[in-house]
Design a protein around this motif. Structure first.
Motif, short mmCIF file in Angstrom:
data_model
loop_
_atom_site.label_atom_id
_atom_site.label_comp_id
_atom_site.label_asym_id
_atom_site.label_seq_id
_atom_site.Cartn_x
_atom_site.Cartn_y
_atom_site.Cartn_z
N PHE A 258 1.70 -1.03 -0.04
CA PHE A 258 -0.23 0.48 -0.36
C PHE A 258 0.84 1.45 -0.28
O PHE A 258 1.64 1.27 0.53
CB PHE A 258 -1.11 0.17 1.22
N ALA A 259 0.47 2.28 -0.91
CA ALA A 259 1.14 3.11 -0.75
C ALA A 259 1.82 4.28 0.53
O ALA A 259 2.40 5.25 0.72
CB ALA A 259 0.96 4.10 -1.94
N TYR A 260 0.43 3.93 1.57
CA TYR A 260 0.48 4.59 2.51
C TYR A 260 1.43 4.40 3.67
O TYR A 260 2.07 5.15 4.25
CB TYR A 260 -0.56 4.91 3.30
N GLN A 261 1.76 3.22 3.55
CA GLN A 261 3.04 2.43 4.34
C GLN A 261 4.16 3.01 4.04
O GLN A 261 4.34 3.16 5.52
CB GLN A 261 3.00 0.96 3.86
N LYS A 262 4.59 4.04 3.44
CA LYS A 262 6.46 4.43 2.97
C LYS A 262 5.45 5.98 4.48
O LYS A 262 6.71 5.74 4.69
CB LYS A 262 6.25 5.12 1.81
N HIS A 263 4.50 6.33 4.95
CA HIS A 263 4.95 7.29 5.47
C HIS A 263 4.45 7.13 7.17
O HIS A 263 4.38 7.74 7.90
CB HIS A 263 3.26 7.88 4.90
#
Length: 374
Positions: free
Chosen positions: A221-226
């Motif tokens: 998921f893209a949010y996991q970077k944050h």
């Protein structure tokens, strides 16, 4: 009977597809760098995918959610393993719009409130509350406008905080990376701020991962970077490699009850078989790693072309920004060079959303054609 004419169509009729290529009725081969709106994740007609669906169809294709379906349990386990989202609960549906609709409904049930905060240039679907939270007045009918939604600029934490202070907000919904809106991504500081404010004011944070999720950015998921923990994560697009399936991951703090959510077709046997095949291929072929590797190569090549003013996005969810409208360029790429690409809300942005099986040689093909077209 005529078709209801709501789609502007290119005069191309695909009849076959294999991996990153699509073939029309005349046998012309097209390089697919759009994946049918980021839907094709493991490549067209992947043998594992075809086998999984065929075998399932030979047994049972569908029954309602009134019976046991072990494939749903298997899919939940497989998503948890590959995504690392421990202890979330899975609700399956049929599309991205339905996923967001259920996410917003669940937030309203949980908080007892009805207002939604969303962001400009965001797109969340075309149904009731999802379309009301979408920044496109042209597709919001009067019946949708009855929903309580307030839109903010991406990054406007003060505006969000002021709205939350009224204590009538059930959810904040945000695309980690905006899709059709133009590939803008919220900063870590902003997303962490939203997470903190949502907890403080009893609102749920919904991460819309419908386009940027399921490995497209190189993270599951893209949010996991944050480093945030959303209350609800919505997903669809690449989840089924073309078979209609969507879902939401629901934080364990949100309790289920019979009849709270429901669907006729969601999580059917064929849909689960499709998504299980996607996850297996993603794992076995290391497609998330491939997305990062090929993305780096793509960006390196893009930076050598002076007409490209910026490269936006992450992984294999990319946008090439020019200082002119890309409409003619996109047509040239399709009809002269036989390459599918996508457009965006910004007329100057060319979107690249290929299967995650894309290789460097395919990137070379694209840039050779792009140089000629430019």
């Amino acid at each position: 009977m005529n078709l209801f004419d709501v789609y502007p169509l290119f005069d191309i009729t695909p009849v076959k597809a294999k991996d990153v290529f699509v073939y029309d009725e005349n046998g012309v081969e097209y390089l697919d760098l759009y994946g049918g709106h980021a839907v094709i994740s493991i490549g067209h007609s992947h043998p594992e995918y075809v086998c999984s669906l065929s075998n399932q169809l030979n047994n049972i294709g569908f029954y309602s959610n009134s019976i046991q379906n072990p494939l749903q349990v298997e899919l939940a386990s497989a998503i948890e393993t590959l995504s690392g989202c421990k202890d979330y609960q899975l609700f399956l549906c049929n599309s991205g719009a339905e996923a967001n609709e259920n996410a917003l409904k669940l937030a309203s049930f949980k908080t007892g409130k009805s207002k939604v905060l969303a962001f400009k240039n965001g797109f969340h679907g075309r149904t009731s509350a999802a379309v009301a939270a979408t920044d496109n007045a042209k597709i919001i009918a009067p019946i949708n406008a009855q929903q309580e939604v307030e839109l903010f600029e991406l990054g406007d934490l003060k505006g969000v905080e002021k709205a939350l202070a009224k204590n009538d907000v059930c959810a904040i919904i945000i695309e980690t990376i905006q899709g059709i809106g133009g590939l803008d991504e919220a900063t870590t500081e902003f997303l962490k701020g939203l997470e903190s404010l949502s907890k403080k004011h009893n609102a749920l944070l919904i991460a819309d991962e419908i386009q940027c999720g399921f490995g497209r950015t190189g993270d599951f998921f893209a949010y996991q970077k944050h480093g945030i923990t959303p209350d609800i994560i919505s997903m669809a697009k690449g989840m089924g490699n073309g078979f209609p399936i969507g879902g939401i991951l629901i934080h364990p703090s949100i309790k289920a009850s019979y009849g709270l959510l429901g669907t006729t077709f969601g999580g059917n046997h064929l849909a689960c078989a499709a998504s299980l095949a996607v996850l297996k291929v993603m794992r076995c072929e290391n497609l998330m790693t491939n997305a990062k590797t090929v993305s780096d190569y793509f960006i390196e090549k893009a930076n050598t072309i002076p007409q490209i003013k910026a490269v936006k996005g992450r992984g294999l969810m990319l946008g090439l920004e020019f200082d002119f409208s890309i409409a003619a360029l996109r047509k040239d790429l399709i009809f002269k060079h036989h390459i599918f690409t996508g457009s965006a809300k910004s007329p100057n942005l060319l979107r690249i959303l290929p299967p995650l099986t894309l290789q460097k040689k395919h990137v070379d093909m694209f840039f050779e054609a792009l140089k000629k077209a430019l």
